[in-house]
Enzyme design. Sequence first.
Site, PDB file in Angstrom:
ATOM      1  CD  GLU A  61      -1.743  -2.034   2.101  1.00  0.00           C
ATOM      2  OE1 GLU A  61      -0.393  -2.419   1.441  1.00  0.00           O
ATOM      3  OE2 GLU A  61      -2.851  -3.002   2.558  1.00  0.00           O
ATOM      4  CD1 TRP A  83      -1.013  -5.149  24.162  1.00  0.00           C
ATOM      5  CD2 TRP A  83      -1.232  -6.627  22.791  1.00  0.00           C
ATOM      6  NE1 TRP A  83      -2.298  -5.122  24.086  1.00  0.00           N
ATOM      7  CE2 TRP A  83      -2.826  -5.363  23.034  1.00  0.00           C
ATOM      8  CE3 TRP A  83      -1.269  -8.257  22.686  1.00  0.00           C
ATOM      9  CZ2 TRP A  83      -3.520  -6.148  22.351  1.00  0.00           C
ATOM     10  CZ3 TRP A  83      -2.353  -8.548  21.423  1.00  0.00           C
ATOM     11  CH2 TRP A  83      -3.515  -7.512  21.483  1.00  0.00           C
TER      12      TRP A  83
HETATM   13  P1  AMP Z   1       3.473  -6.382   2.049  1.00  0.00           P
HETATM   14  O1  AMP Z   1       2.866  -5.798   1.245  1.00  0.00           O
HETATM   15  O2  AMP Z   1       3.590  -7.868   1.148  1.00  0.00           O
HETATM   16  O3  AMP Z   1       4.784  -6.385   1.707  1.00  0.00           O
HETATM   17  O4  AMP Z   1       4.131  -7.042   3.553  1.00  0.00           O
HETATM   18  C1  AMP Z   1       4.184  -5.037   4.184  1.00  0.00           C
HETATM   19  C2  AMP Z   1       3.751  -5.853   5.665  1.00  0.00           C
HETATM   20  O5  AMP Z   1       4.953  -6.482   5.676  1.00  0.00           O
HETATM   21  C3  AMP Z   1       4.596  -4.203   6.756  1.00  0.00           C
HETATM   22  O6  AMP Z   1       3.319  -4.640   7.290  1.00  0.00           O
HETATM   23  C4  AMP Z   1       5.149  -5.628   7.369  1.00  0.00           C
HETATM   24  O7  AMP Z   1       4.344  -6.230   9.171  1.00  0.00           O
HETATM   25  C5  AMP Z   1       5.749  -6.077   7.632  1.00  0.00           C
HETATM   26  N1  AMP Z   1       6.794  -5.571   6.790  1.00  0.00           N
HETATM   27  C6  AMP Z   1       7.875  -4.739   6.174  1.00  0.00           C
HETATM   28  N2  AMP Z   1       8.760  -4.968   6.091  1.00  0.00           N
HETATM   29  C7  AMP Z   1       9.090  -5.012   7.484  1.00  0.00           C
HETATM   30  C8  AMP Z   1      10.434  -5.240   8.422  1.00  0.00           C
HETATM   31  N3  AMP Z   1      11.238  -4.301   7.958  1.00  0.00           N
HETATM   32  N4  AMP Z   1      10.359  -5.393   9.245  1.00  0.00           N
HETATM   33  C9  AMP Z   1       9.073  -6.086   9.942  1.00  0.00           C
HETATM   34  N5  AMP Z   1       8.855  -5.975   9.359  1.00  0.00           N
HETATM   35  C10 AMP Z   1       8.236  -5.677   8.308  1.00  0.00           C
END
Ligand code: AMP
Length: 540
Positions: free
Chosen positions: A330, A443
Amino acid sequence: MRGLMMDTPLLVSSLIKHAAAQHAQSEIVSRTVEGPIHRYGYAQAHRRAQQLANALTALGIVKGDRIATIAWNGYRHYEIYFATSGMAAICHTINPRLHPDQIVYLLNHAADRYLFIDLTFVPLVELVAGRAAKLEGIVVMCDRAHMPDSKLDNLICYEELMDGAQDSYEWPIFDENTASSLCYTSGTTGNPKGVLYSHRATVLHSFAAALPAGLCLSESEAILPVVPMFHVNAWGIPYAATMTGAKQVMPGPGLDGASLHEILDAENVTFAAGVPTIWLGLLNHMREHGKRLDRLKYVVIGGSAVPASMIEAFENEFDIEVRQGWGMTEMSPIGSINTLKPWMQDLPPSQRMAIQIKQGRPPFGVEMMIESESGEALPHDGKAQGELLVRGPWVCSGYFGIDDAGVHRDGWFATNDVATIDEQGYMQIVDRTKDMIKSGGEWISSIDLENFAMSHPDVQQAAVIGVPHPKWDERPLLLVVPVPGKTPDKADIFNFLSDKVAKWWLPDDMVIVESFPIGGTGKVLKKELREEYKDYALPQ
Ligand code: AMP
């Protein structure tokens, strides 16, 4: 009073036009599905994109039409990116790792008129094409000699399609808010949702991505996006690299450690980007075979939290700087990148690491805030945790074909991630809201526990999930994939964790597993793990 400046729209076509004029020979190098390495410069890539735009016009494609792709990172995929957006059509990238039924859903939801595929995906497309109502044809991205013997009857050969078209095309000028590409979220819950990028967002995102504190791109650099072009436009790298004339190296289907090492080394790559699981493969390969990558200066790692052990391995063993990135489909996707401020460089290693494992600071263009459950803005003190809200010109304002998905609050996009923000502006993801473990009303962050567990020398990967508990609601269960040849000992691991986390955070049990289920975008599928272990009997 209005300023007296030209109202030139920010268009994707202007990126490749500029690269062709200013960086004609700077290369795009691809490992093809057919085998050989293909290379050409931006001038030729531009001619081929124009040729494809003419070919699409001949097929009857007009402004706003969706063209789908199921393809690896490679030069033909790159041509499709620029030809479709350039002519004001929309490039809809589909993740081949999705379930065939989900792919059918996407093709129908987007009403894709043509589907471009790499040879690898012919068997997959045979399963889905008949159920895609609006699909008029399937273009196989190869030459005549490689055309597959397939039961699909509406196959078109990419190179033949190109052969019939002129290689000059006048890119139209239109409103910069026109849609340029479409990528659906990974859809871990419910059906995937379509994020519809605009030309303006894509170009502004490219400026931010190219900055020194981002991907640091220029024509002196060679960048390899391991992150696929079917996942958030390879983090926007094809556009940002084109803007700067950086050499682009496309790995095709070769994403294992040995294949990646070979192409990173052979093409003198200076910057590479991908998810943690990919880098684990490369690190293991380099260690096992005594290899190095002395020209690789940086790796950007994002998509999931980067364990400290991975940052240490790259920096201490191989002298490669790690930049953690956080983002979302997004958000086009860049939300933050972690680079240290100058004065932080001289901090003792443990203090530096405490900063490096954070997800980083937003570039100009992204604003962030954290909010409590009751909707109050929380302080940026590195301690208060709340849901992360973001806004900016490359953050989505809605989903394709959905009236109101309920993810916006007062002009902010609610990320579903829980985070802290410190006084220096560094954001740290505590967890995804759905992965947090609620124990006795408090949490526990699964990401923190995983990070600490992965710094144990016997642990290669760790996942912590909440398991139902009669007294505490949920308690953490630690699942570990061992380093090859090691057998992690539960007492030893818990002892190792005990001085790093509060006592009540310590997992109730540990299970050794061979591997984790990995989703289409390279992330551990916690939802599947929770399902598998939902009846796990924790020791009393
Ligand atoms: P996507 O839309 O598939 O790229 O997923 C996005 C989600 O991936 C985010 O909302 C996070 O929960 C997770 N995410 C992306 N980068 C990181 C990061 N460096 N560390 C932790 N979670 C991440």
